[in-house]
Scaffold this motif. Structure first.
Motif, mmCIF file in Angstrom:
data_model
loop_
_atom_site.group_PDB
_atom_site.id
_atom_site.type_symbol
_atom_site.label_atom_id
_atom_site.label_comp_id
_atom_site.label_asym_id
_atom_site.label_seq_id
_atom_site.Cartn_x
_atom_site.Cartn_y
_atom_site.Cartn_z
ATOM 1 N N PHE A 198 0.850 -1.187 0.000
ATOM 2 C CA PHE A 198 0.000 0.000 0.000
ATOM 3 C C PHE A 198 0.890 1.243 0.000
ATOM 4 O O PHE A 198 1.825 1.344 0.800
ATOM 5 C CB PHE A 198 -0.930 -0.007 1.216
ATOM 6 N N PHE A 199 0.584 2.181 -0.897
ATOM 7 C CA PHE A 199 1.417 3.376 -1.016
ATOM 8 C C PHE A 199 0.552 4.552 -1.449
ATOM 9 O O PHE A 199 -0.602 4.390 -1.860
ATOM 10 C CB PHE A 199 2.551 3.149 -2.017
ATOM 11 N N THR A 200 1.114 5.742 -1.337
ATOM 12 C CA THR A 200 0.412 6.972 -1.706
ATOM 13 C C THR A 200 1.150 7.650 -2.842
ATOM 14 O O THR A 200 2.383 7.764 -2.819
ATOM 15 C CB THR A 200 0.315 7.928 -0.506
ATOM 16 N N SER A 201 0.394 8.097 -3.852
ATOM 17 C CA SER A 201 0.968 8.818 -4.987
ATOM 18 C C SER A 201 0.031 9.959 -5.351
ATOM 19 O O SER A 201 -1.163 9.719 -5.615
ATOM 20 C CB SER A 201 1.147 7.871 -6.184
ATOM 21 N N ASP A 202 0.553 11.186 -5.348
ATOM 22 C CA ASP A 202 -0.241 12.381 -5.652
ATOM 23 C C ASP A 202 -1.502 12.460 -4.794
ATOM 24 O O ASP A 202 -2.580 12.826 -5.273
ATOM 25 C CB ASP A 202 -0.631 12.410 -7.142
ATOM 26 N N GLY A 203 -1.371 12.095 -3.535
ATOM 27 C CA GLY A 203 -2.482 12.193 -2.604
ATOM 28 C C GLY A 203 -3.487 11.070 -2.678
ATOM 29 O O GLY A 203 -4.498 11.091 -1.960
ATOM 30 N N VAL A 204 -3.249 10.063 -3.526
ATOM 31 C CA VAL A 204 -4.178 8.938 -3.684
ATOM 32 C C VAL A 204 -3.527 7.685 -3.132
ATOM 33 O O VAL A 204 -2.361 7.387 -3.425
ATOM 34 C CB VAL A 204 -4.556 8.720 -5.167
ATOM 35 N N ARG A 205 -4.285 6.952 -2.295
ATOM 36 C CA ARG A 205 -3.788 5.684 -1.761
ATOM 37 C C ARG A 205 -4.001 4.580 -2.780
ATOM 38 O O ARG A 205 -5.056 4.481 -3.405
ATOM 39 C CB ARG A 205 -4.511 5.319 -0.458
ATOM 40 N N ARG A 215 1.117 -11.417 -12.188
ATOM 41 C CA ARG A 215 0.769 -10.077 -12.662
ATOM 42 C C ARG A 215 0.402 -9.177 -11.487
ATOM 43 O O ARG A 215 -0.181 -9.641 -10.508
ATOM 44 C CB ARG A 215 -0.401 -10.136 -13.649
ATOM 45 N N THR A 216 0.745 -7.894 -11.582
ATOM 46 C CA THR A 216 0.388 -6.936 -10.551
ATOM 47 C C THR A 216 -0.493 -5.846 -11.144
ATOM 48 O O THR A 216 -0.463 -5.598 -12.351
ATOM 49 C CB THR A 216 1.638 -6.285 -9.925
ATOM 50 N N ARG A 217 -1.279 -5.218 -10.295
ATOM 51 C CA ARG A 217 -2.081 -4.063 -10.709
ATOM 52 C C ARG A 217 -2.152 -3.087 -9.546
ATOM 53 O O ARG A 217 -2.230 -3.498 -8.393
ATOM 54 C CB ARG A 217 -3.482 -4.493 -11.141
ATOM 55 N N ASP A 218 -2.069 -1.811 -9.848
ATOM 56 C CA ASP A 218 -2.157 -0.774 -8.828
ATOM 57 C C ASP A 218 -3.588 -0.282 -8.759
ATOM 58 O O ASP A 218 -4.086 0.354 -9.697
ATOM 59 C CB ASP A 218 -1.203 0.383 -9.148
ATOM 60 N N LEU A 219 -4.249 -0.571 -7.657
ATOM 61 C CA LEU A 219 -5.673 -0.302 -7.502
ATOM 62 C C LEU A 219 -5.876 0.899 -6.584
ATOM 63 O O LEU A 219 -5.501 0.846 -5.407
ATOM 64 C CB LEU A 219 -6.350 -1.544 -6.908
ATOM 65 N N PRO A 220 -6.427 2.016 -7.098
ATOM 66 C CA PRO A 220 -6.679 3.166 -6.220
ATOM 67 C C PRO A 220 -7.787 2.858 -5.224
ATOM 68 O O PRO A 220 -8.798 2.249 -5.568
ATOM 69 C CB PRO A 220 -7.100 4.274 -7.206
ATOM 70 N N LEU A 229 -8.577 1.492 6.199
ATOM 71 C CA LEU A 229 -7.263 0.856 6.196
ATOM 72 C C LEU A 229 -6.336 1.537 7.196
ATOM 73 O O LEU A 229 -5.635 0.866 7.975
ATOM 74 C CB LEU A 229 -6.667 0.928 4.786
ATOM 75 N N ASP A 230 -6.339 2.877 7.197
ATOM 76 C CA ASP A 230 -5.478 3.608 8.133
ATOM 77 C C ASP A 230 -5.879 3.339 9.580
ATOM 78 O O ASP A 230 -5.014 3.194 10.460
ATOM 79 C CB ASP A 230 -5.556 5.111 7.837
ATOM 80 N N ALA A 231 -7.191 3.287 9.827
ATOM 81 C CA ALA A 231 -7.655 3.029 11.194
ATOM 82 C C ALA A 231 -7.225 1.646 11.653
ATOM 83 O O ALA A 231 -6.791 1.462 12.809
ATOM 84 C CB ALA A 231 -9.174 3.178 11.259
ATOM 85 N N TYR A 232 -7.321 0.666 10.773
ATOM 86 C CA TYR A 232 -6.933 -0.701 11.144
ATOM 87 C C TYR A 232 -5.429 -0.801 11.410
ATOM 88 O O TYR A 232 -5.002 -1.375 12.415
ATOM 89 C CB TYR A 232 -7.334 -1.677 10.043
ATOM 90 N N THR A 233 -4.622 -0.233 10.521
ATOM 91 C CA THR A 233 -3.173 -0.345 10.711
ATOM 92 C C THR A 233 -2.703 0.428 11.933
ATOM 93 O O THR A 233 -1.705 0.059 12.566
ATOM 94 C CB THR A 233 -2.425 0.147 9.459
ATOM 95 N N ALA A 234 -3.434 1.502 12.279
ATOM 96 C CA ALA A 234 -3.024 2.314 13.428
ATOM 97 C C ALA A 234 -3.528 1.754 14.748
ATOM 98 O O ALA A 234 -2.830 1.836 15.772
ATOM 99 C CB ALA A 234 -3.524 3.751 13.262
ATOM 100 N N GLU A 235 -4.730 1.162 14.743
ATOM 101 C CA GLU A 235 -5.357 0.781 16.006
ATOM 102 C C GLU A 235 -5.730 -0.698 16.111
ATOM 103 O O GLU A 235 -5.814 -1.232 17.221
ATOM 104 C CB GLU A 235 -6.636 1.611 16.217
#
Length: 340
Positions: A198-205, A215-220, A229-235
């Motif tokens: 999981f990463f951020t690019s131009d303000g989009v996760r 095969r890989t795909r980058d899914l916004p 996602l942020d709440a789960y990883t943080a808490e």
């Protein structure tokens, strides 16, 4: 070329050797672990139903038919909802099981385990899918909305006095259901996700999904999904002081990566919170159908939907598109050749 010498093996020995071969192919990248798990499970089920001590070369088309019929009647044990767990195998599962046996016996012929492939003589086939299905896989908008709302409400629940803080899984369960229902990943892709994907690019996760065939795909991620996602990883994610599970995103409260079989119970737990009028049993793959169906119904670009789901071919989408109640009536109300 077919071997000239027959190697008489029991069903147990032949399926065991084949299962070892399939597992070995995951190490070379020929098969994903999820696909290999399905093939191995099917041949081991075949071994149990055909009789492990029978000689493989002695099986006939009639014997295969008996196995296929027994599998069709076998309850779908993957489900935890009692009514669904006692239901027989779906047509899709029956077809997949037959395909697994077909590939197994092709290998058996090449390896000299059987003189003749019995699969062409087997007559039992699952009901062909096509047109409108008798049982829709995709949830309606109301059903999907009820499930997502129930999942997101988990994060607001007061702590359960009977459980320690480090045993709470509400945020994880909410994330699992919301990601399945809105992004439509394969269950193997979801449980295989790591934090560094999981990463951020131009303000989009984004989620870098590791799909089939390497095969890989980058899914916004939609903003509500990114916030969860942020709440789960943080808490909600257990803090590990050991590297045994690496950087797995989804963990049990004991700190182990979730397995494929752990996902259905999560969905079933969330389903129990949905109002009865909007509740309908669904599998992880059914939620993948739900994502595809509603994106296509909203006139989302076909190629965009294909890329969201990670399909290599547009034609695959036709298998994921379910009919929605009232969509034909809505289409006729705004017919492009008639005045409003």
């Amino acid at each position: 070329m077919r071997p000239t010498r027959l190697v008489p093996l029991t069903v147990e020995n032949s399926t065991g050797r084949y299962a070892d071969l399939i597992r070995a192919k995951t190490g070379t990248g020929q098969l994903s672990p999820g696909t290999a798990e399905i093939y191995v499970r099917d041949v081991l089920t075949f071994c149990e139903m055909a009789g492990p001590h029978r000689v493989l070369d002695e099986l006939t088309g009639e014997d295969i038919d008996e196995v296929l019929l027994a599998f069709a009647r076998k309850p779908d044990g993957r489900r935890r909802v009692p009514a669904a767990a006692s239901a027989p195998q779906s047509a899709a599962s029956q077809s997949r099981f037959r395909r697994s046996l077909t590939v197994f016996f092709r290998h058996a012929v090449l390896s000299g385990w059987v003189q003749l492939d019995p699969m062409p003589a087997a007559t039992v086939r699952a009901r062909e899918r096509g047109g409108l299905r008798t049982e829709r896989r995709a949830l309606t908008r109301e059903q999907a909305g009820g499930l997502i709302t129930a999942a997101r409400s988990l994060a607001d629940d007061p702590p359960d006095a009977a459980r320690r803080d480090d045993q709470r899984t509400e945020l994880r369960d909410a994330l699992v259901v919301v990601m399945l229902a809105t992004l439509g990943p394969r269950v193997s892709e979801l449980v295989g996700a790591d934090l560094e994907h999981f990463f951020t690019s131009d303000g989009v996760r984004y989620w870098r999904v590791l799909g089939k065939g390497g095969r890989t795909r980058d899914l916004p991620l939609p903003p509500p999904v990114a916030a969860l996602l942020d709440a789960y990883t943080a808490e909600g994610r257990p803090r590990l002081d050991r590297g045994r599970e690496g950087r797995a995103l989804l963990l049990s409260w004991r700190g182990r990566r979730l397995a494929r079989g752990d996902v259905q119970p999560v969905i079933d737990r969330v389903l129990r919170r949905v109002a009865p009028a909007d509740r309908r049993a669904v599998t992880p793959h059914g939620l993948r159908h739900t994502t595809a169906t509603h994106l296509l119904a909203a006139a989302t670009d076909l190629d965009a939907v294909r890329r969201v789901l990670g399909h290599s071919d547009l034609s695959t989408l036709t298998r994921y598109r379910d009919a929605l109640p009232g969509e034909l009536e809505a289409a006729m109300r705004v017919h492009p050749l008639l005045p409003p």
